[in-house]
Design an enzyme around this catalytic site. Structure first.
Site, PDB file in Angstrom:
ATOM      1  N   ASP A  82       0.831  -1.214   0.000  1.00 36.51           N
ATOM      2  CA  ASP A  82       0.000   0.000   0.000  1.00 36.51           C
ATOM      3  C   ASP A  82       0.864   1.263   0.000  1.00 36.51           C
ATOM      4  OD1 ASP A  82      -2.343   1.419  -0.029  1.00 36.51           O
ATOM      5  OD2 ASP A  82      -2.776   1.173   2.110  1.00 36.51           O
ATOM      6  N   HIS A 109       2.451   3.658  -8.991  1.00 38.13           N
ATOM      7  CA  HIS A 109       2.166   2.247  -9.296  1.00 38.13           C
ATOM      8  C   HIS A 109       3.314   1.625 -10.094  1.00 38.13           C
ATOM      9  CE1 HIS A 109      -1.691   2.586  -7.513  1.00 38.13           C
ATOM     10  NE2 HIS A 109      -2.226   3.335  -8.455  1.00 38.13           N
ATOM     11  N   LEU A 127      10.689 -20.419  -4.930  1.00 37.23           N
ATOM     12  CA  LEU A 127       9.704 -19.534  -4.295  1.00 37.23           C
ATOM     13  C   LEU A 127       8.383 -19.505  -5.075  1.00 37.23           C
ATOM     14  CD1 LEU A 127       9.281 -17.008  -2.212  1.00 37.23           C
ATOM     15  CD2 LEU A 127       9.702 -15.655  -4.253  1.00 37.23           C
TER      16      LEU A 127
END
Ligand code: IPE
Ligand code: IPE
Ligand code: MG
Length: 256
Positions: free
Chosen positions: A36, A53, A147
């Site tokens: 965020d 962004h 991962l």
């Protein structure tokens, strides 16, 4: 007195402490992050929100690398919530281009690093170009066993739970399931996260301290860690601080 005159010594000591602690075991296997603060990061620099962004997207690559380095097994990143459709169309359109841009830029590196890409959330509602690039990334990394990079895209926990309830009801109605068989383990199998362990550590950046409809069921016993840093500024030292703080926590699960 000497320490007051040389404050960098304090910092160095703290960093070294972090590194020492991270060498021990008890690292979280599943880390979930609410990424965020992109908009505020941009605003602070006098830039449009989309610039935040873009910067946030580039930071994902860094965080994947650091997660890999610290032997995290699953990294779940909240990229777009079911509530984010409320944003102006121009911002939603931009956000929907980012997965494709991320994968165009970084997929070869992800493949090289043995990362397996998966998603949680309703992909059917995504624009076709977003869906296609995500699908391709999933397929091209499906045999990797490093991962798991699990991207929460059009994800909402309440929606997920309602869908699970509908699926359970359908299975009961068609005699594939009896009410007596319903328990936590079974219900878990109806969620997007059925193949994943619950998050051990959940990080939220940007100073907000709420879940915003993220992994409500799965975070029943998750450890939470918050930072004021905006997502594009969330770096290696903050991530490793979160990991070392986690190592100090005592998880009791209701016991003593
Ligand atoms: C997080 O940053 C990215 C998404 C929710 C898609 P925000 O866009 O929420 O940034 P702030 O919270 O407005 O600063
Ligand atoms: C949560 O951030 C969703 C993502 C990071 C994708 P928001 O910015 O949408 O959350 P609220 O609206 O501040 O709770
Ligand atoms: Mg936000």
């Amino acid at each position: 007195m000497l320490l007051i005159k040389l404050p960098f010594l304090n910092k160095k000591t703290a960093d070294q402490t972090n590194k020492q602690k991270l060498k021990q075991d008890n690292l979280p296997e599943h880390v979930a992050i609410i990424m965020d603060g992109n908009g505020r990061w941009a605003k602070r620099r006098g830039l449009p929100r989309f610039a935040g962004h873009k910067q946030g997207m580039d930071n994902v690559k860094n965080i994947v690398r650091i997660a890999n380095k610290n032997k995290v097994k699953i990294l779940t990143l909240y990229a777009f919530s079911t509530e984010n459709w409320k944003r102006p169309k121009s911002e939603v359109d931009y956000l929907m281009k980012l997965p494709m841009e991320f994968l165009n830029t970084y997929l070869p590196e992800m493949i090289k690093e043995n990362v397996r890409i998966q998603t949680i959330g309703d992909c059917n509602e995504l624009p076709i170009h977003t869906r296609k690039s995500v699908q391709e990334a999933k397929e091209r990394t499906s045999s990797n066993n490093g991962l798991i990079l699990n991207i929460a895209l059009n994800y909402g926990s309440r929606y997920e739970i309602i869908q699970a309830i509908k699926d359970v009801a359908t299975d009961i109605k068609s005699d594939n399931l009896s009410i007596d068989e319903i328990d936590e383990t079974l219900f878990n199998d109806y969620l997007y996260t059925k193949h994943l362990r619950d998050p051990d550590l959940l990080i939220r950046t940007s100073g907000e301290q709420r879940l915003s409809n993220f992994l409500l069921w799965q975070s029943a016993y998750t450890e939470f860690w918050f930072t004021d840093a905006y997502w594009p500024d969330f770096d290696e030292s903050l991530f490793e601080k979160a990991l070392s703080d986690y190592q100090q926590r005592k998880r009791r699960y209701g016991g003593i």
